[in-house]
Design an enzyme around this catalytic site. Sequence first.
Site, mmCIF file in Angstrom:
data_model
loop_
_atom_site.group_PDB
_atom_site.id
_atom_site.type_symbol
_atom_site.label_atom_id
_atom_site.label_comp_id
_atom_site.label_asym_id
_atom_site.label_seq_id
_atom_site.Cartn_x
_atom_site.Cartn_y
_atom_site.Cartn_z
ATOM 1 N N LYS A 121 0.675 -1.102 -0.152
ATOM 2 C CA LYS A 121 0.536 -0.053 -0.164
ATOM 3 C C LYS A 121 0.971 1.192 -0.319
ATOM 4 O O LYS A 121 0.710 1.903 -0.572
ATOM 5 C CB LYS A 121 -0.748 -0.036 1.344
ATOM 6 C CG LYS A 121 -1.815 -1.059 1.553
ATOM 7 C CD LYS A 121 -2.339 -1.440 0.115
ATOM 8 C CE LYS A 121 -2.592 -3.145 -0.350
ATOM 9 N NZ LYS A 121 -1.803 -4.211 -0.346
ATOM 10 N N SER A 468 -4.184 -10.860 -2.163
ATOM 11 C CA SER A 468 -2.863 -11.170 -2.429
ATOM 12 C C SER A 468 -2.511 -10.867 -3.569
ATOM 13 O O SER A 468 -2.909 -12.356 -4.534
ATOM 14 C CB SER A 468 -2.039 -12.353 -1.878
ATOM 15 O OG SER A 468 -1.378 -11.808 -1.909
#
Length: 556
Positions: A121, A468
């Site tokens: 992120k 993921s």
Amino acid sequence: MRSDKMKKGLEKAPHRSLFGAMGYLKEELGRPVIGIANSANEVIPGHIHLGRISQAVKDGIRMAGGTPMEFSTIGICDGIAMNHEGMKYSLGSRELICDSVEVMAKAYPFDGLVLIPNCDKIIPGMMMAAMRLNIPCIMVSGGPMLAGRFRGKAVDLISVFEGVGKVAGGLMDTKELAMLEQCACPGAGSCSGMFTANSMNCLSEALGIALPGNGTVPAVHAARVRLAKMTGMAIIDLVRKGLKPRDIMTPDAFRNAIAVDMAFGGSSNTALHLPAIAHEGGIKLPLALFDVMSEKVPHICNMSPAGPHHLEDLNEAGGVYGIMKELTGKSLIRKACMTVAGKKLSDLLKAAEVTDREVIRSVDSPYHEKGGLAVLEGSLAPQGSIVKRIGVSEKIWRFKGKARVFESEEEAGKAIMAGRITAGDAVIIRYEGPKGGPGMREMLTPTSILAGRGLDTACALITDGRFSGGTRGLCIGHVSPEAAEGGPIALVKDGDGIEIDLVKKTIELKVDKTEMEKRRKAWKRPKPKITGGYMARYARMVTGAAGGAVFRSDNE
């Protein structure tokens, strides 16, 4: 210079005094002042070495006649945050990182910024800040981790996650798993497959906001330090030219990034992050564009977890610019885009070449004719959902099964570990979206256990959460609208028929309209899972996954 606001003139004598207290000379303050947003910390393997990268950037800035000033941002390792409450905070940290860079660049009017992220992120958060601020910016990451070696084969973090499933299924013993976990992650860097961090670092090259090599030069190679020095020098050139992020990350640049994403089969999370970055620059990047590009762009790199290759292989084969040069053969790259190198993409592509045709295949001989990601729509996901198509065995591209419904990742994980999921089950994990999670957790643990038990070619996993970049199998995420907003996924019951077709790109809940209306009237919005602190505020402000899970604007 922009920095004159904090250092020049009679009224700024107190400011200069404070700079002097930190050891800055008058001569240093007379040069362009460059902020360095460094996300170094001791809790992420991809960030453990960023102090050295930052020092190299500073060296480059000074060589080019500027003055560097470093500040820090937070960062979360998704692998360590996985499968517990910590993962709820990962996506939310993206907005916090963006805001923190904005706050520093407004409080200190730097002439330019160098952004140093490396993992999930942090990368999009910093790029969002670059677009929002629109002052000269350049990004340099810490680089990918090398692949590990275990019994003569390349392994990575996903090998360990899937090893947990193998132990649960009796296919591996705990001693072997303990040996594997010591080999899979050999040192500093972002985990070595084409997972979210490496996908975004590679796409920074395609967007033009980072120099060539940013996505693929290994973290432990001296070439990474040299790249950081070149980045420091380049930011001074950008400041002098006045070249800003919105001059570089244009709609055409985003199309280039999506094309590269489809070519190397990147993480499904790119469909969250690219729209969020574009949003900060006033650019709309609808989910439908990913689908359009997916139909046009062939899949020419077979990267882990779907294939055998790792980032070090891609680096040696020609890197991101090798991919882009190959895609120009089908006119899939818009070459007029400007880059932070101060040159147009067309000029930089002249030096690019492909040196390994197994790692970067020809567009005329691809691994798959269509791109890595696909957007699925239908009665279960009216606003769309995402699947990493090239990570799905073709024998399960058409799936019919029965729903097994779970209200959280933990519930589903326990059922899979206990062997209660069998071939033909469609595992539904809901209330894990941006609002409902809150924070849209990644489901790597349940998907890896499914794969480890050999069920990745026999079951589907469907969620309003996300996956993921290391996920493989028939795993469909970002289901929109999410359950917390009353989307159809909130109304599914055990035993309902689920049909998925990756050719037609549909995802259907086989329940008639009358029954669905009955269920809708009976549905009640659940209580928030987190009622205080940052993530409670996040849940109130965040929008749906189909638009990048960005915050609502003040007038919404």
